[in-house]
Scaffold this active site. Structure first.
Site, mmCIF file in Angstrom:
data_model
loop_
_atom_site.group_PDB
_atom_site.id
_atom_site.type_symbol
_atom_site.label_atom_id
_atom_site.label_comp_id
_atom_site.label_asym_id
_atom_site.label_seq_id
_atom_site.Cartn_x
_atom_site.Cartn_y
_atom_site.Cartn_z
ATOM 1 N N TYR A 51 -16.439 28.658 25.968
ATOM 2 C CA TYR A 51 -16.250 30.095 25.762
ATOM 3 C C TYR A 51 -17.561 30.799 25.398
ATOM 4 O O TYR A 51 -17.555 31.979 25.104
ATOM 5 C CB TYR A 51 -15.181 30.338 24.699
ATOM 6 C CG TYR A 51 -13.847 29.755 25.104
ATOM 7 C CD1 TYR A 51 -13.085 30.366 26.102
ATOM 8 C CD2 TYR A 51 -13.365 28.582 24.538
ATOM 9 C CE1 TYR A 51 -11.878 29.836 26.514
ATOM 10 C CE2 TYR A 51 -12.149 28.036 24.948
ATOM 11 C CZ TYR A 51 -11.417 28.666 25.932
ATOM 12 O OH TYR A 51 -10.220 28.131 26.339
ATOM 13 N N TYR A 91 -5.710 34.506 28.240
ATOM 14 C CA TYR A 91 -5.549 34.633 26.782
ATOM 15 C C TYR A 91 -6.880 34.550 26.039
ATOM 16 O O TYR A 91 -6.923 34.824 24.829
ATOM 17 C CB TYR A 91 -4.570 33.572 26.264
ATOM 18 C CG TYR A 91 -5.216 32.297 25.733
ATOM 19 C CD1 TYR A 91 -5.853 31.410 26.592
ATOM 20 C CD2 TYR A 91 -5.202 31.986 24.382
ATOM 21 C CE1 TYR A 91 -6.444 30.259 26.120
ATOM 22 C CE2 TYR A 91 -5.806 30.835 23.900
ATOM 23 C CZ TYR A 91 -6.426 29.975 24.758
ATOM 24 O OH TYR A 91 -7.022 28.837 24.290
ATOM 25 N N ARG A 92 -7.969 34.211 26.743
ATOM 26 C CA ARG A 92 -9.226 33.903 26.059
ATOM 27 C C ARG A 92 -10.256 33.754 27.159
ATOM 28 O O ARG A 92 -9.923 33.257 28.230
ATOM 29 C CB ARG A 92 -9.057 32.585 25.310
ATOM 30 C CG ARG A 92 -10.144 32.162 24.364
ATOM 31 C CD ARG A 92 -9.683 30.894 23.660
ATOM 32 N NE ARG A 92 -10.670 30.386 22.723
ATOM 33 C CZ ARG A 92 -10.571 29.223 22.080
ATOM 34 N NH1 ARG A 92 -9.521 28.453 22.278
ATOM 35 N NH2 ARG A 92 -11.499 28.824 21.236
#
Lengths: 529, 529
Positions: free
Chosen positions: A93, A472-473
């Site tokens: 991420y 979601y991310r």
């Protein structure tokens, strides 16, 4: 080679140096990190492309909330964008790297105290630098009556993971649900406490989420509205017993029946923790990585590995095509009842096989219990043979078999089109939602593969949004693309986020671009990162 | 008697009339309610004092979110404060009446559609005017596979109750926890959807709370930041069986052991729903109200009823001094395990008695199950013999016996000092918190009793805050006093709330003063209501 140094955009060299000096006065010069070597440690180790696109100009590492307040105030004075990280993991991420190149990383790793453990009430109060390993050890030292819920790798931050909506594998596996009470440094430098923490001198901060008035904790998750300097986390009391369950189904088209059979069991709490359904290819890879094998051991052809190859390998290994794993937590006799109900539910499904293991209080922890932080099997990411990384696309879908299979297939089709192996796990988030977590492994040396992977993400995001799905991310490079999926009424929710952003952070110093929320004055960056 | 008409403060008669005309153009003149008779229905039926202090100037009742948007825009134009109510119940907290006298009630009762029921996924999507009765009937009509969690009276709004942090008595009893996805009209008139609802055309709105980015739902509870026009609510699948448990302890000083014995059972989910501990006096009153008795039947002396009188009555009725009731939800054999664990836990407690009842799927609902909305035993409030009402003070405390008893006793002392009977229930909110819900009944004809009750609330709030406690919910007359308890760092959380209030509602038209949040320009009202 002389390169121009990395700097925050629109900040003069004088201001930048003055800011560093101010930071040094707050934390001590040894905790303002500006050397090439130091800055390198804040690059994204899994960057899908040139990590320099998200390079930090410096980092500053405070020891206390008071120091965070002072840093934030100085950043306002000199208009320095800050990128807070807890321990700086968050692999896939963005690691420690900021969305906006030139931001100064606000590294909270030195704030690593477990401030309180309450075994009677089942909670801990922690600082951002506390990792799952740290908390696990502190809980064992405190008496061992409380268990953590940990994601796959245990080195990450308890706070960071919860704030980014991470998951674990116990009844407390929706980590954002376990948050109870925060201390926040606002972008203005003010200190607030949420929930019961807003009562001076209270002992009830970690026991009740709601306090009085608007409930703020959620607004500081996946957000750039404040720096969380303390957080309460609810912890599970040690159960009497744990059971591991592996459900295997034999056919390529068994995904819908797997989902539809698990759904009511999860909804009525028979399955009382997160389950993971691994797709055929992932079952291969997870098995391989334990054996140190990689892609070339199974397939040397071009493009995405053909399904026949995958199913042949699984058959040879005696494994099912679709595999679901989960743990159950209860008294020992309660586990019997749960397992009987699961057996009964899968009895009518042709070819279903169920394997179980059991643990009872007093026995040593076993790896399958997933209640002890572990080291991520990093070898997996080297699947393509070189130094690896991965990107994720994880849309949210209801656990309705046909709906899940349609979404799964539409993603699969694009993976094949872009010639990328389709590694996918479907994880439930609470009883009503699944993440279809589609992982794109890449070789950091293979520019073409990375380019295809990035394009694939964007295509999946656009197609997903058109079909009513949202990720979601997202990785720092895709935060705008993910935010674009949330497009109801002309992106009204983003407009609301940005109105509040401007009210709380008029100079836009805190994490510009995080989750696609840009401060006034830098909205021109949208879509460029 | 000619009285000046009730008007919003600082609004000219011309503006007010122009606003009413604008409202009538939106909803039709029949849904703008201005007559004395109409306005009377919006007065607080349980007002602790003169209900005119919180009189509305008018009411307007829209039929749709679009109409709410238009009303809010008109209210901005004419600077009319609006007070949204769902169905207008909320007895003991102000009914339909606004904090700020002269506000126009935005009555959402006509928005009463159950928009969706999903039995497979366990949720409903409802409008604000949907009562627990309405939802119960709709769920039965849809197949009866889903159960509601309802507070004592069933006439209230499902949305209103969840927004105000209300409670029920099933595993879904923390109603704010069951919220998943909202549609909101912002004070500017813009329409946003939260969570997955921010994805245009999604079917996943009610299955995942987190969406992407900051999580907003909590911020619209106990708040005046927006008008909730739709809300998702998670519903429990019908269990196989239910058990009722009554635990009775014989001694006046048994509260700590009751709390300490229940705590681990609730924390490890053996008790998987809300329990209520009734204090001795409440056990009397609850029994009496079923028999139509009131205070004069037990005591005619002055001041608070002496404890000896109460314990004597309980002994005569063969009841315990401290009584805890709760229900368990599971398969039938699972209930056996839970009940055995509860028996075992109370076995060492001297004099503990446990009574149980059971229900199995297929049998008709029984009242003790508390899964069917009921009519509140309104007779209770007439305890003092005349037309009654009550105020509540309900601080949050951890379920640690000694801590609970100290708080309980300190409140008791003040009740005695103010000469008011101490009716108290201790309810758990999730596994880690109790509300010590101290209820002050009063006679609406007894001005002195009401004055003492109001003074008692303020004393309890001040003392509670000094000891680190906060009230979880408050009557419109006490919203500032309750907010005052949340005083950490110079009321930093209130300052944050008001900064966001100003950003979202610059003209301060939405529910000024709700939960102590005042818009800029009307903060001078703080503490006056």
């Amino acid at each position: 080679m002389a390169q121009s140094p990395v700097r925050p955009p629109g900040v003069s060299e004088d201001s930048f140096q003055a800011a560093l000096k101010a930071f040094a006065a707050i934390v001590g010069p040894e905790w303002v990190l500006v050397s090439e070597e130091d800055r390198h440690t804040y690059l994204d180790a899994f960057a899908p492309g040139n990590p320099d696109e998200h390079a930090a100009s410096a980092a500053v590492a405070p020891k206390s909330a008071e120091e965070v307040q002072a840093i934030v105030k100085a950043a306002n004075r000199y208009r320095i964008p800050l990128w807070p990280v807890s321990t700086g993991r968050n692999l896939a991420y963005g690691g420690s790297a900021p969305v906006l190149r030139g931001s100064v990383v606000l590294d909270l790793k030195r704030m690593n105290r477990v401030l309180e453990i309450d075994e009677e009430l089942g909670y801990a109060l922690v600082e951002p630098g506390v990792s799952f390993f740290d908390l696990f050890e502190a809980l064992q030292a405190a008496g061992g009556k409380l268990w953590i819920s940990t994601p796959a790798p245990g080195w990450g931050s308890v706070i960071g993971n919860a704030l980014e909506h991470g998951l674990g594998y116990t009844p407390y596996g929706v980590h954002a649900d376990t948050i109870c009470g925060m201390e926040i440094v606002l972008p203005s430098g003010e200190l607030v406490r949420t929930g019961m923490g807003a009562v001076q001198g209270t002992r009830e901060w970690q026991i009740f989420k709601y306090g009085y008035g608007p409930v703020w904790d959620g607004l500081f998750t996946q957000s750039n509205f404040g720096v969380v300097t303390k957080m309460g986390v609810w912890l599970m009391p040690q159960p009497e017993a744990v059971a591991y369950v592996l459900v295997s189904l034999p056919n390529v088209d068994d995904l819908p029946v797997m989902v539809d059979t698990l759904r009511p069991l999860r909804l009525n709490d028979t399955i009382n923790a997160t389950y993971t359904i691994t797709n055929p290819f992932r079952s291969i890879v997870d098995g391989f990585s334990a054996q140190g094998k990689s892609r070339a051991d199974i397939y040397k052809g071009p493009g995405s590995i053909p399904l026949e190859v995958v199913t042949r390998e699984l058959a040879a290994a005696g494994r099912g095509i679709w595999n679901a794993t989960f743990n159950l937590f209860d008294r020992d006799k309660g586990l019997d009842l749960r397992l009987a109900a699961i057996q009964e539910a899968f009895a009518p499904v042709p070819g279903a096989k169920i394997q179980t293991r059991r643990w009872q209080r007093g026995q040593p922890f076993e790896q399958w219990m997933r209640v002890q932080p572990g080291l991520f099997a990093l070898g997996i990411v080297d699947w393509y043979g070189g130094p690896g990384g991965h990107m994720n696309f994880a849309p949210v879908v209801a656990p309705i078999g046909r709906r899940v299979a349609d979404l799964y297939d539409s993603i699969y089709k694009r993976f094949v089109e872009y010639g990328i192996d389709y590694y996918c796990g479907l994880l439930n988030v609470g009883p009503r939602a699944l993440l279809v977590n589609a992982v794109m492994f890449f070789n950091r040396d293979d520019a073409d593969l990375i380019r295809r992977g990035r394009e694939l993400y964007r295509v999946l995001a656009q197609e997903g949004a058109a079909a009513g799905y949202g990720d979601y991310r997202a990785h720092i490079s895709f935060m705008d693309a993910a935010a674009d999926m949330y497009n109801y009424n002309g992106h009204a929710l983003r407009a609301l986020n940005e109105r509040v952003k401007d009210a709380l952070d008029p100079h836009g110093i805190l994490a510009p671009g995080k989750q696609g929320i840009w401060p006034q004055g830098s909205r021109g960056n949208r879509g460029r990162t």
